[in-house]
Design a protein around this motif. Sequence first.
Motif, PDB file in Angstrom:
ATOM      1  N   GLU A 278       5.539  -5.715   0.755  1.00  0.00           N
ATOM      2  CA  GLU A 278       4.873  -4.904  -0.274  1.00  0.00           C
ATOM      3  C   GLU A 278       4.419  -3.556   0.271  1.00  0.00           C
ATOM      4  O   GLU A 278       4.533  -2.525  -0.400  1.00  0.00           O
ATOM      5  CB  GLU A 278       3.686  -5.667  -0.847  1.00  0.00           C
ATOM      6  CG  GLU A 278       3.010  -4.943  -2.015  1.00  0.00           C
ATOM      7  CD  GLU A 278       1.883  -5.748  -2.635  1.00  0.00           C
ATOM      8  OE1 GLU A 278       1.164  -5.196  -3.497  1.00  0.00           O
ATOM      9  OE2 GLU A 278       1.691  -6.929  -2.253  1.00  0.00           O
ATOM     10  N   LYS A 279       3.939  -3.527   1.510  1.00  0.00           N
ATOM     11  CA  LYS A 279       3.491  -2.282   2.115  1.00  0.00           C
ATOM     12  C   LYS A 279       4.650  -1.485   2.715  1.00  0.00           C
ATOM     13  O   LYS A 279       4.664  -0.259   2.666  1.00  0.00           O
ATOM     14  CB  LYS A 279       2.459  -2.578   3.227  1.00  0.00           C
ATOM     15  CG  LYS A 279       1.155  -3.188   2.743  1.00  0.00           C
ATOM     16  CD  LYS A 279       0.234  -3.436   3.929  1.00  0.00           C
ATOM     17  CE  LYS A 279      -1.088  -4.046   3.480  1.00  0.00           C
ATOM     18  NZ  LYS A 279      -1.985  -4.328   4.654  1.00  0.00           N
ATOM     19  N   ALA A 304      11.480  -3.025  -5.417  1.00  0.00           N
ATOM     20  CA  ALA A 304      10.650  -1.998  -4.774  1.00  0.00           C
ATOM     21  C   ALA A 304      11.142  -0.587  -5.081  1.00  0.00           C
ATOM     22  O   ALA A 304      10.361   0.369  -5.029  1.00  0.00           O
ATOM     23  CB  ALA A 304      10.629  -2.218  -3.266  1.00  0.00           C
TER      24      ALA A 304
END
Length: 424
Positions: A278-279, A304
């Motif tokens: 996610e990061k 993403a």
Amino acid sequence: MTSASDATQTSPVLDTARRAREAAAALAPLPRTARDGALLAIADALEARTEEIVTANAQDTEKARAAGTSESIVDRLTLTPERIAAIAADVRDVVALPDPVGEVVRGSTLPNGLDLRQVRVPLGVIGIIYEARPNVTVDAAALCLKSGNAVLLRGSSSAYASNSALVEVLRDAVVSAGLPADAVQLVPGESRDSVRELMRARGLVDVLIPRGGASLIRTVVEESTVPVIETGTGNCHVYIDEAADIDMAIDILVNSKAQRPSVCNAAETVLVHAGIAEKFLPRALEALTQAGVIVHGDEGWQKAGPGLVAPATDEDWATEYLSYDIAAAVVPDLDAAVAHIRRWTSGHTEAIVTTSQAAARRFTQLVDSTTVAVNASTRFTDGGQFGFGAEIGISTQKLHARGPMGLPELTSTKYIVTGDGHTR
């Protein structure tokens, strides 16, 4: 079954190989000074005969352009005075490298008083089958001569005029230094028949080293009766661990992929631990896009970057792109990353980015490739970068040589047993 060394068999290729075998026998006992002297003569001759080489090279580049060859391939074929000067400088660099011949690998006095030494010796006759780049003609000859081997050079037909001119210069230079001219020979013929003959010259040629694309390497490995050192394709992976420093990971990923994408140690797949995805993914996509890289990703990567990521297929996982493309997946853990690598790798180079010593240790233990990098770019798998000074290729097989092949990998060993009337 009759071997290629049978005296009843004759052809231009086999006759060339026989002359190389005689030259190899003459080279083997020569001291380093003789071999280094020949290399210095080669460097001087390349510079003195630059105009002759450039003229011959123009025949190849003109023919390539007339055939509609891409400019990138034409550029690989092209020899300019500046490039020839750089090749000559590389030959002089080889002179300065340590001599592997005669090195004692191990030695001891046995309990019965026998003196036992294992020493490095030349392989003998090395055949090099390669594509496009005529600079390989000089590089390969220099490394083979430095390690005491005779060399048979079979470049592609697209560089035939260039290679012919270069080999003529090399042969004249080694003769001027007192070495046999047949220590360096161009394999006669431009058709594939000459390549097949070379691959079947068992008993005359000691080893073949193919340098080029996957198709060439596969053909030589599968069809040769002469032993082959497989220089491999590079389906290299970068795994971003859950414990990775994100800034470091992005720098390593972009460098591995985009610093020079057309080489075998460039990364072709990135695997990201789900715990950091996610990061990491948004920043990685931004950095890769800025570098001109097209991402072929799984569902995690597609989510993403909607519209930025092409769907990945099994073909992507298996592909050595050699371009500004990269396959990308999110994996649940390190073991899943290792499983993916085991399935799809070509065995060249894999990297992990992590701050966890335990993760680094497990990754290096489980991954079976020539090189495993921890917190470093895949682009470091290179003889020059490893401090070897030069390389003939990067071997992805496990016998004799593995990884970047420097001068020691162009030698074999023999045992010298010295006694004082010992009998068994």
